[in-house]
Enzyme design. Structure first.
Site, PDB file in Angstrom:
ATOM      1  N   ASP A  16      37.765  34.304  38.837  1.00  0.00           N
ATOM      2  CA  ASP A  16      36.634  34.599  37.954  1.00  0.00           C
ATOM      3  C   ASP A  16      35.806  35.796  38.388  1.00  0.00           C
ATOM      4  O   ASP A  16      34.954  36.267  37.628  1.00  0.00           O
ATOM      5  CB  ASP A  16      35.702  33.380  37.884  1.00  0.00           C
ATOM      6  CG  ASP A  16      34.974  33.158  39.196  1.00  0.00           C
ATOM      7  OD1 ASP A  16      33.739  33.289  39.216  1.00  0.00           O
ATOM      8  OD2 ASP A  16      35.627  32.876  40.214  1.00  0.00           O
ATOM      9  N   LEU A  27      45.429  31.509  43.286  1.00  0.00           N
ATOM     10  CA  LEU A  27      44.330  30.992  42.484  1.00  0.00           C
ATOM     11  C   LEU A  27      43.059  30.924  43.307  1.00  0.00           C
ATOM     12  O   LEU A  27      43.058  30.412  44.431  1.00  0.00           O
ATOM     13  CB  LEU A  27      44.650  29.597  41.945  1.00  0.00           C
ATOM     14  CG  LEU A  27      45.878  29.446  41.043  1.00  0.00           C
ATOM     15  CD1 LEU A  27      46.014  28.000  40.597  1.00  0.00           C
ATOM     16  CD2 LEU A  27      45.797  30.360  39.838  1.00  0.00           C
ATOM     17  N   ASP A  28      41.977  31.434  42.759  1.00  0.00           N
ATOM     18  CA  ASP A  28      40.655  31.244  43.333  1.00  0.00           C
ATOM     19  C   ASP A  28      40.248  29.790  43.092  1.00  0.00           C
ATOM     20  O   ASP A  28      40.794  29.122  42.209  1.00  0.00           O
ATOM     21  CB  ASP A  28      39.676  32.209  42.651  1.00  0.00           C
ATOM     22  CG  ASP A  28      38.249  32.016  43.115  1.00  0.00           C
ATOM     23  OD1 ASP A  28      38.020  31.978  44.333  1.00  0.00           O
ATOM     24  OD2 ASP A  28      37.366  31.885  42.251  1.00  0.00           O
ATOM     25  N   LEU A  29      39.278  29.303  43.863  1.00  0.00           N
ATOM     26  CA  LEU A  29      38.840  27.913  43.702  1.00  0.00           C
ATOM     27  C   LEU A  29      37.558  27.799  42.884  1.00  0.00           C
ATOM     28  O   LEU A  29      37.522  27.131  41.845  1.00  0.00           O
ATOM     29  CB  LEU A  29      38.631  27.263  45.068  1.00  0.00           C
ATOM     30  CG  LEU A  29      38.154  25.805  45.050  1.00  0.00           C
ATOM     31  CD1 LEU A  29      39.213  24.894  44.420  1.00  0.00           C
ATOM     32  CD2 LEU A  29      37.811  25.329  46.458  1.00  0.00           C
TER      33      LEU A  29
END
Length: 229
Positions: free
Chosen positions: A180, A7-9
């Site tokens: 995103d 997961l990106d932050l």
């Protein structure tokens, strides 16, 4: 079946745009310039261009962090030490956190315990550490991979190679990269040979050469997607 989640932050779990907006305005004001909407918008353009150059390997992270302010204040004709402004901005950015709608519940209640989760960020290590602690996110990730510490940036394959090497019993065919950014998260996942999911709240168009396997509007939509694949 997906077992490993990367997961990106920023702008995937936490609202980076909001945090950045607040920190940039304060940093510009403390440097002696009125932070008008026009000036802040120009900073965003300069900043985006510098991060794109970093992703292409054209400049270093240190050059991004300092030069974006140097370019801005040079255009404004205002004499400042960009290094000082950059340090102040990072300090301000690391204060507090802002979850995107539904993201906290999704990570802490709907994903945790069901998947092996890893955080993958191109952010500055000290800033991300402060924000992760503030948000209480560390306990929910098996490992946190920050590019500044890894030595490579997303979307480089080398970044993911280092990450994968630190995960026991890792299987790329059971991994999904969620983020995103097409040019960082999605292209990075493609380069690494894993499936990708684009978080696209603004319903932007994909690049012809960067096509995610899946697309969701927000992180809160991820659990339902995972159950269907």
């Amino acid at each position: 079946m997906v077992k490993f989640l990367f997961l990106d932050l920023d702008d995937t779990i936490l609202d980076f745009k909001k945090a950045e907006h607040i920190a940039v305005r304060k940093a510009i004001a403390q440097a002696g310039v009125e932070p008008t909407d026009e000036i802040c918008a120009r900073y965003s353009q300069i900043n985006q261009r510098h991060w794109q150059m970093l992703e292409r390997g054209e400049i270093t992270r240190e050059e991004v962090l300092v030069n974006r302010f140097g370019v801005l204040f040079e255009e404004l004709g205002h004499s400042v030490e960009p290094e000082r402004v950059a340090r102040n901005y990072e300090r301000l950015l690391g204060i507090g956190h802002y979850f995107l709608p539904g993201a906290e519940e999704t990570v802490k209640q709907k994903l945790f315990g069901k998947y092996r989760m890893f955080l993958a960020s191109n952010g500055t290590a000290s800033v991300q550490d402060s924000r992760l602690k503030s948000a209480g996110l560390y306990p929910y990730f098996e490992k946190v991979f920050i590019s500044q510490e890894i030595g490579y940036n997303k979307p480089a394959k080398e970044y993911f190679d280092v990450c994968f090497s630190q995960i026991p019993e890792f299987h790329p065919e059971a991994c999904l990269m969620v983020g995103d950014s097409l040019t960082s998260d999605i292209l990075g996942g493609i380069n690494a040979g894993i499936k990708t999911c684009w978080v696209n709240p603004e319903h932007k168009q994909t690049h012809n050469q960067i096509c995610p396997d899946y697309e969701i509007e927000r992180l809160a939509d991820l659990p339902a997607l995972l159950e269907s694949i």
